[in-house]
Write a protein that holds these residues in place. Structure first.
Motif, PDB file in Angstrom:
ATOM      1  N   PHE A 142      -4.613  -3.021  24.546  1.00  0.00           N
ATOM      2  CA  PHE A 142      -3.667  -3.625  25.477  1.00  0.00           C
ATOM      3  C   PHE A 142      -3.843  -3.102  26.905  1.00  0.00           C
ATOM      4  O   PHE A 142      -3.208  -3.614  27.836  1.00  0.00           O
ATOM      5  CB  PHE A 142      -2.230  -3.389  24.999  1.00  0.00           C
ATOM      6  CG  PHE A 142      -1.807  -4.307  23.888  1.00  0.00           C
ATOM      7  CD1 PHE A 142      -1.041  -5.427  24.132  1.00  0.00           C
ATOM      8  CD2 PHE A 142      -2.204  -4.058  22.582  1.00  0.00           C
ATOM      9  CE1 PHE A 142      -0.667  -6.289  23.112  1.00  0.00           C
ATOM     10  CE2 PHE A 142      -1.837  -4.903  21.549  1.00  0.00           C
ATOM     11  CZ  PHE A 142      -1.074  -6.024  21.812  1.00  0.00           C
ATOM     12  N   PRO A 172      -5.753 -11.596  23.921  1.00  0.00           N
ATOM     13  CA  PRO A 172      -4.706 -12.626  23.839  1.00  0.00           C
ATOM     14  C   PRO A 172      -3.312 -12.005  23.877  1.00  0.00           C
ATOM     15  O   PRO A 172      -3.066 -10.955  23.284  1.00  0.00           O
ATOM     16  CB  PRO A 172      -4.968 -13.284  22.475  1.00  0.00           C
ATOM     17  CG  PRO A 172      -6.388 -12.989  22.164  1.00  0.00           C
ATOM     18  CD  PRO A 172      -6.651 -11.636  22.742  1.00  0.00           C
ATOM     19  N   ARG A 173      -2.428 -12.685  24.591  1.00  0.00           N
ATOM     20  CA  ARG A 173      -1.039 -12.258  24.671  1.00  0.00           C
ATOM     21  C   ARG A 173      -0.132 -13.475  24.518  1.00  0.00           C
ATOM     22  O   ARG A 173      -0.592 -14.614  24.575  1.00  0.00           O
ATOM     23  CB  ARG A 173      -0.758 -11.577  26.016  1.00  0.00           C
ATOM     24  CG  ARG A 173      -1.329 -10.155  26.138  1.00  0.00           C
ATOM     25  CD  ARG A 173      -1.153  -9.633  27.557  1.00  0.00           C
ATOM     26  NE  ARG A 173      -1.324  -8.197  27.649  1.00  0.00           N
ATOM     27  CZ  ARG A 173      -2.500  -7.583  27.776  1.00  0.00           C
ATOM     28  NH1 ARG A 173      -3.613  -8.308  27.806  1.00  0.00           N
ATOM     29  NH2 ARG A 173      -2.559  -6.266  27.868  1.00  0.00           N
ATOM     30  N   THR A 174       1.150 -13.203  24.349  1.00  0.00           N
ATOM     31  CA  THR A 174       2.120 -14.289  24.304  1.00  0.00           C
ATOM     32  C   THR A 174       2.185 -14.968  25.663  1.00  0.00           C
ATOM     33  O   THR A 174       1.767 -14.404  26.676  1.00  0.00           O
ATOM     34  CB  THR A 174       3.506 -13.756  23.920  1.00  0.00           C
ATOM     35  OG1 THR A 174       3.875 -12.722  24.842  1.00  0.00           O
ATOM     36  CG2 THR A 174       3.509 -13.202  22.510  1.00  0.00           C
ATOM     37  N   LYS A 214       4.479 -12.563  29.231  1.00  0.00           N
ATOM     38  CA  LYS A 214       4.150 -11.153  29.067  1.00  0.00           C
ATOM     39  C   LYS A 214       5.421 -10.303  29.143  1.00  0.00           C
ATOM     40  O   LYS A 214       6.236 -10.461  30.037  1.00  0.00           O
ATOM     41  CB  LYS A 214       3.164 -10.707  30.150  1.00  0.00           C
ATOM     42  CG  LYS A 214       2.706  -9.254  30.011  1.00  0.00           C
ATOM     43  CD  LYS A 214       1.799  -8.824  31.148  1.00  0.00           C
ATOM     44  CE  LYS A 214       0.417  -9.391  31.011  1.00  0.00           C
ATOM     45  NZ  LYS A 214      -0.539  -8.779  31.980  1.00  0.00           N
ATOM     46  N   GLU A 256       4.731  -3.721  27.599  1.00  0.00           N
ATOM     47  CA  GLU A 256       3.420  -3.324  28.126  1.00  0.00           C
ATOM     48  C   GLU A 256       3.498  -1.920  28.721  1.00  0.00           C
ATOM     49  O   GLU A 256       2.620  -1.084  28.500  1.00  0.00           O
ATOM     50  CB  GLU A 256       2.961  -4.322  29.197  1.00  0.00           C
ATOM     51  CG  GLU A 256       2.652  -5.713  28.673  1.00  0.00           C
ATOM     52  CD  GLU A 256       1.191  -5.894  28.297  1.00  0.00           C
ATOM     53  OE1 GLU A 256       0.392  -4.957  28.511  1.00  0.00           O
ATOM     54  OE2 GLU A 256       0.857  -6.971  27.770  1.00  0.00           O
ATOM     55  N   HIS A 290      -9.841  -4.609  18.100  1.00  0.00           N
ATOM     56  CA  HIS A 290      -9.127  -5.881  18.014  1.00  0.00           C
ATOM     57  C   HIS A 290      -9.912  -6.829  17.112  1.00  0.00           C
ATOM     58  O   HIS A 290     -10.972  -6.473  16.596  1.00  0.00           O
ATOM     59  CB  HIS A 290      -8.930  -6.490  19.412  1.00  0.00           C
ATOM     60  CG  HIS A 290      -7.624  -7.191  19.583  1.00  0.00           C
ATOM     61  ND1 HIS A 290      -7.243  -8.246  18.784  1.00  0.00           N
ATOM     62  CD2 HIS A 290      -6.587  -6.996  20.454  1.00  0.00           C
ATOM     63  CE1 HIS A 290      -6.047  -8.670  19.151  1.00  0.00           C
ATOM     64  NE2 HIS A 290      -5.614  -7.915  20.155  1.00  0.00           N
ATOM     65  N   TYR A 292       6.539  -6.664  20.415  1.00  0.00           N
ATOM     66  CA  TYR A 292       5.626  -7.388  21.303  1.00  0.00           C
ATOM     67  C   TYR A 292       4.175  -7.307  20.828  1.00  0.00           C
ATOM     68  O   TYR A 292       3.442  -8.299  20.864  1.00  0.00           O
ATOM     69  CB  TYR A 292       5.750  -6.824  22.713  1.00  0.00           C
ATOM     70  CG  TYR A 292       4.821  -7.432  23.734  1.00  0.00           C
ATOM     71  CD1 TYR A 292       4.959  -8.758  24.122  1.00  0.00           C
ATOM     72  CD2 TYR A 292       3.814  -6.672  24.331  1.00  0.00           C
ATOM     73  CE1 TYR A 292       4.123  -9.317  25.074  1.00  0.00           C
ATOM     74  CE2 TYR A 292       2.981  -7.211  25.289  1.00  0.00           C
ATOM     75  CZ  TYR A 292       3.127  -8.543  25.659  1.00  0.00           C
ATOM     76  OH  TYR A 292       2.293  -9.078  26.608  1.00  0.00           O
ATOM     77  N   GLU A 293       3.757  -6.148  20.376  1.00  0.00           N
ATOM     78  CA  GLU A 293       2.384  -5.989  19.908  1.00  0.00           C
ATOM     79  C   GLU A 293       2.073  -6.978  18.790  1.00  0.00           C
ATOM     80  O   GLU A 293       1.029  -7.640  18.784  1.00  0.00           O
ATOM     81  CB  GLU A 293       2.156  -4.555  19.418  1.00  0.00           C
ATOM     82  CG  GLU A 293       0.774  -4.328  18.845  1.00  0.00           C
ATOM     83  CD  GLU A 293       0.704  -3.111  17.950  1.00  0.00           C
ATOM     84  OE1 GLU A 293      -0.177  -3.078  17.078  1.00  0.00           O
ATOM     85  OE2 GLU A 293       1.539  -2.197  18.106  1.00  0.00           O
ATOM     86  N   CYS A 346       1.752 -10.548  20.024  1.00  0.00           N
ATOM     87  CA  CYS A 346       0.437 -10.779  20.639  1.00  0.00           C
ATOM     88  C   CYS A 346      -0.654 -10.879  19.573  1.00  0.00           C
ATOM     89  O   CYS A 346      -1.576 -11.698  19.694  1.00  0.00           O
ATOM     90  CB  CYS A 346       0.116  -9.661  21.625  1.00  0.00           C
ATOM     91  SG  CYS A 346       1.185  -9.617  23.076  1.00  0.00           S
ATOM     92  N   ASN A 347      -0.562 -10.064  18.535  1.00  0.00           N
ATOM     93  CA  ASN A 347      -1.519 -10.159  17.430  1.00  0.00           C
ATOM     94  C   ASN A 347      -1.446 -11.537  16.769  1.00  0.00           C
ATOM     95  O   ASN A 347      -2.473 -12.137  16.427  1.00  0.00           O
ATOM     96  CB  ASN A 347      -1.219  -9.088  16.376  1.00  0.00           C
ATOM     97  CG  ASN A 347      -1.563  -7.687  16.842  1.00  0.00           C
ATOM     98  OD1 ASN A 347      -2.256  -7.495  17.834  1.00  0.00           O
ATOM     99  ND2 ASN A 347      -1.056  -6.694  16.128  1.00  0.00           N
ATOM    100  N   GLU A 361      -0.531 -14.292  18.165  1.00  0.00           N
ATOM    101  CA  GLU A 361      -1.155 -15.243  19.090  1.00  0.00           C
ATOM    102  C   GLU A 361      -2.680 -15.188  18.957  1.00  0.00           C
ATOM    103  O   GLU A 361      -3.350 -16.242  18.951  1.00  0.00           O
ATOM    104  CB  GLU A 361      -0.737 -14.920  20.523  1.00  0.00           C
ATOM    105  CG  GLU A 361      -1.358 -15.804  21.594  1.00  0.00           C
ATOM    106  CD  GLU A 361      -1.007 -17.278  21.449  1.00  0.00           C
ATOM    107  OE1 GLU A 361      -1.836 -18.129  21.857  1.00  0.00           O
ATOM    108  OE2 GLU A 361       0.083 -17.594  20.923  1.00  0.00           O
TER     109      GLU A 361
END
Length: 328
Positions: free
Chosen positions: A123, A129-131, A134, A139, A155, A271-272, A275-276, A278
Motif C-alpha cells: 500500500f 488497486p484500491r476502492t 480512497k 492509508e 500482492h 479498508y485493506e 482494496c483486496n 477490488e
C-alpha cells in the motif's frame, strides 16, 4: 555473522506462513531471532519464538465489522509504549518487520535499519488497486502502523518495482488438489449461527464451516462445523470445490493457486480487505460486501472457475532483496 530480528504480526495466518518459508533461508546466512505480537487461532507458528508481545488487535462487533472505538479501548496503548521503549533493538544489525509495530517503531526511534516485508507494505505504492474512494485515514494508519525505511510488498500481481507476487507455502506449491463436492467457509468475523442460517437455505450444497470457537466436529443440516487446525484446514482447502472467505491476502492467493472457486466477503470497515476485494474483482473473482443469501446463491449456481495464473514469489528472490539492502 550479522544479527537479524524477524518480527511478525501474529494475528494473521499469512504472516506466520511467510515466516515459516523465509526464516530457514535467512538462518543459512544470518543469526536470526524471532519476535511475534498478537495471537492466531487457526495455525501454530511452529517457530522458535524468542520474544512475545500482546501487540495491537482489531475488535469485531456483532455485525462482523471492525469497531475502531472498541479496538482503541481493548488494546493497552500504555503497555505498547512501554514494550516499545524497553525492547533492546540496538543489538540487531537489521530488523525485518512483517507488519509488526513494536519492532518497527523501536527501530525508527533508535536508528536501527528496518525493512518492511508484508502485504500491507504494497500500500506504499500508488499503483495497486484500491476502492473508488480512497480512505485517507486507513492509508495513514497502514503507512504509520509499522514504519520502515525500505519495503518489499506482496500482492496478487507485481504492480510496482517493490511488489512481488504471493509467497506461498511449499506444501501448497507441491500439493495435488482434488475436487470433492463441498465448499469451505471461513468467515471468522461472522457469528456461526448466522452463517448456518444463510447456508441452511442452500440445501443442495454441502459446506464445511471452520470456527475457532468450536472444539469438536458438528453436523447440522447441510453444514459441517469444524474446529480450526492447520492440517485439517489445509486438507479441506486442498480437496474442496470452492472457498468462501474474507478478502485477506494469503488465503485467497492459495485458493487461486490451487485453481479452486473463490468468493470473498471483505470485513466491514476494513479498508485493506476492501482494496483486496477490488483487486480480485479486476481479475474475475466474485465478491460482495456482506454474507447475503441471494448473492451467494447466484455465485454457487454459476459454477464457473477462475483460471488466473499467479506470479508467485520464490523465497530465494526475497532473500536476495534483503541481502541487497544489507549491502547498502
Amino acid at each position: 555473522m550479522n544479527k537479524i530480528l524477524y518480527a511478525l504480526n501474529g494475528t494473521g495466518s499469512g504472516h506466520i506462513t511467510r515466516a515459516r518459508e523465509l526464516i530457514p533461508y535467512l538462518k543459512k546466512e544470518y543469526e536470526v531471532d524471532i519476535l511475534i505480537s498478537g495471537c492466531n487461532y487457526i495455525i501454530n507458528t511452529k517457530l522458535d519464538i524468542k520474544y512475545r508481545f500482546k501487540g495491537f488487535t482489531f475488535v469485531i462487533n456483532d455485525n462482523g465489522k471492525v469497531s475502531y472505538l472498541k479496538s482503541f479501548f481493548y488494546n493497552n496503548i500504555i503497555r505498547f509504549v512501554i514494550d516499545l521503549f524497553r525492547f533492546n533493538i540496538k543489538k540487531y544489525d537489521l530488523v525485518i518487520s512483517d507488519f509488526e509495530p513494536i519492532s518497527s517503531w523501536s527501530s525508527k526511534l533508535r536508528g536501527v535499519r528496518c525493512i518492511q516485508l508484508s502485504h500491507q507494505a504494497s500500500f506504499l505504492s500508488n499503483k495497486i488497486p484500491r476502492t473508488e474512494k480512497k480512505d485517507k485515514l486507513a492509508e495513514f494508519f497502514m503507512n504509520w502502523y509499522s514504519p520502515c525505511e525500505e519495503y518489499i510488498g506482496f500482492h496478487f500481481k507485481e504492480y510496482d518495482k517493490n511488489i512481488l507476487g504471493p509467497l506461498l507455502r511449499s506444501k501448497i506449491i507441491n500439493a495435488e488438489p482434488k475436487i470433492e463436492n463441498y465448499y469451505v467457509v471461513y468467515l471468522w468475523n461472522y457469528n456461526t449461527n448466522y452463517i448456518l442460517e444463510v447456508l441452511s437455505k442452500l440445501d443442495q450444497y454441502h459446506f464445511k464451516i471452520f470456527d475457532f470457537n468450536t472444539k469438536e466436529k458438528q453436523n447440522i443440516n447441510n453444514c459441517e462445523i469444524l474446529p480450526t487446525g492447520d492440517d485439517t484446514f489445509f486438507n479441506a482447502i486442498l480437496n474442496c470445490k470452492g472457498v468462501v472467505c474474507g478478502a485477506g491476502f494469503e488465503l485467497p492467493a492459495e485458493v487461486l493457486y490451487l485453481k479452486k472457486r473463490l468468493y470473498v466477503i471483505p470485513i466491514g470497515n476494513q479498508y485493506e480487505q476492501a482494496c483486496n476485494a477490488e483487486a480480485l474483482i479486476r481479475i474475475g473473482i466474485d465478491s460482495y460486501e456482506k454474507l447475503d443469501y441471494n448473492h451467494l446463491k447466484s455465485w454457487l449456481k454459476n459454477d464457473s472457475n477462475s483460471t488466473q495464473d499467479l506470479d508467485i514469489s520464490n523465497p530465494k528472490h526475497v532473500i536476495k532483496s534483503i541481502n541487497d539492502f544489507m549491502r547498502k
